[in-house]
Design an enzyme around this catalytic site. Structure first.
Site, short mmCIF file in Angstrom:
data_model
loop_
_atom_site.label_atom_id
_atom_site.label_comp_id
_atom_site.label_asym_id
_atom_site.label_seq_id
_atom_site.Cartn_x
_atom_site.Cartn_y
_atom_site.Cartn_z
N LYS A 148 0.81 -1.23 0.00
CA LYS A 148 0.00 0.00 0.00
C LYS A 148 0.84 1.27 0.00
O LYS A 148 0.38 2.31 -0.47
CB LYS A 148 -0.96 0.00 1.19
N ARG A 151 5.81 -4.37 16.30
CA ARG A 151 6.93 -5.27 16.58
C ARG A 151 8.25 -4.52 16.61
O ARG A 151 9.22 -4.96 17.22
CB ARG A 151 6.98 -6.38 15.52
N GLY A 170 -13.81 -7.18 9.90
CA GLY A 170 -13.53 -6.29 8.80
C GLY A 170 -14.48 -6.36 7.63
O GLY A 170 -14.23 -5.70 6.61
#
Length: 249
Positions: free
Chosen positions: A65, A150, A228
């Site tokens: 993206k 992370r 979603g």
């Protein structure tokens, strides 16, 4: 034939091809086809377009993206502000225009989940392209948030140093990471779910499976949950409008 599709990697979880194939059938759209194109990198996009001169539009998913942006001729103001593109329109003269329809889906999903409630604070899990759209949507609603990553350099916290007080005080928790997506359905973001309460809202951008471990843990704690699917449908329909030159007011 007008061709459309999805680029990303991996795509085994995606329902996009099934969604648009069903849409074309139900709406009697006979001249369109939608496919999945798993690319080794975003840099392979020009080759894909060369191979398919009838390609009119593409959706973009993880992890491209942000990577596709330098390959485009123009990017909408909202996609620029978000910093991510998930919809590409190929014009008749071959120009590539980038848009973000995730934000349209997110607005609809957050309204469905929250109603008139406005949590005082949110926690966003993940810092990729989808997370950037989530951050934009939360900022629009005036909901402050922290990021969990992370990578310590990308978020306010890592999963290893996330204070329980932050989870307890963030009544909206959004999983904007791919953790828990099919086929890894037994996985869930590593947060202290024991501090989730019935006053919490858990929103997972993942729609396959419909009930992720993340959402199930929240459900067990009495939280309100949403997957979603609402976002997926809204962004898909927004993409279709863009590909056909119908833009939001």
């Amino acid at each position: 034939m007008r061709r459309f599709g999805l680029i990303g990697r991996p795509l085994v979880h995606s329902a996009s091809a099934a969604y648009f194939t069903r849409k074309f059938t139900e709406e009697g759209i006979a001249d369109c086809q939608y496919g999945l194109y798993e690319l080794p990198s975003a840099a392979a996009l020009p080759d894909l377009l060369t191979a398919h001169p009838d390609m009119c539009g593409l959706n973009v998913t993880i992890p491209y993206k942000r990577d596709v942006i330098p390959l485009l001729d123009s990017v909408s103001g909202e996609a620029q502000a978000i910093g991510a593109v998930n919809c590409i329109r190929r014009t008749a003269d071959g120009r590539l225009e980038g848009y973000n329809t995730d934000i349209i889906g997110l607005r609809e999903a957050l309204s469905e989940l929250l109603g008139l409630d406005e949590p005082e604070h949110a926690l966003v899990l993940g810092t990729g392209g989808a997370s950037q759209a989530v951050q934009y949507a939360l900022a629009e609603r005036g909901i402050p948030f922290d990021l969990v990553s992370r990578d310590a350099a990308k978020g306010n916290y890592t999963y290893d140093n996330l204070p329980v007080e932050v989870v307890e005080g963030s009544r909206l928790i959004v999983n904007a990471s791919p953790v828990g997506t099919y086929p890894a359905i037994d996985d869930a973001p590593r947060i202290p779910y024991a501090y989730v309460t019935p006053r919490h809202y858990l929103f997972d951008l993942v729609y396959n499976p419909p009930l992720t471990r993340f959402l199930d843990y929240g459900r067990q704690r009495g939280a309100r949950i949403l997957n979603g699917e609402t976002m997926f449908v809204a962004q898909a329909e927004a993409s279709w409008r863009i590909w056909n030159g119908i833009f939001e007011d």
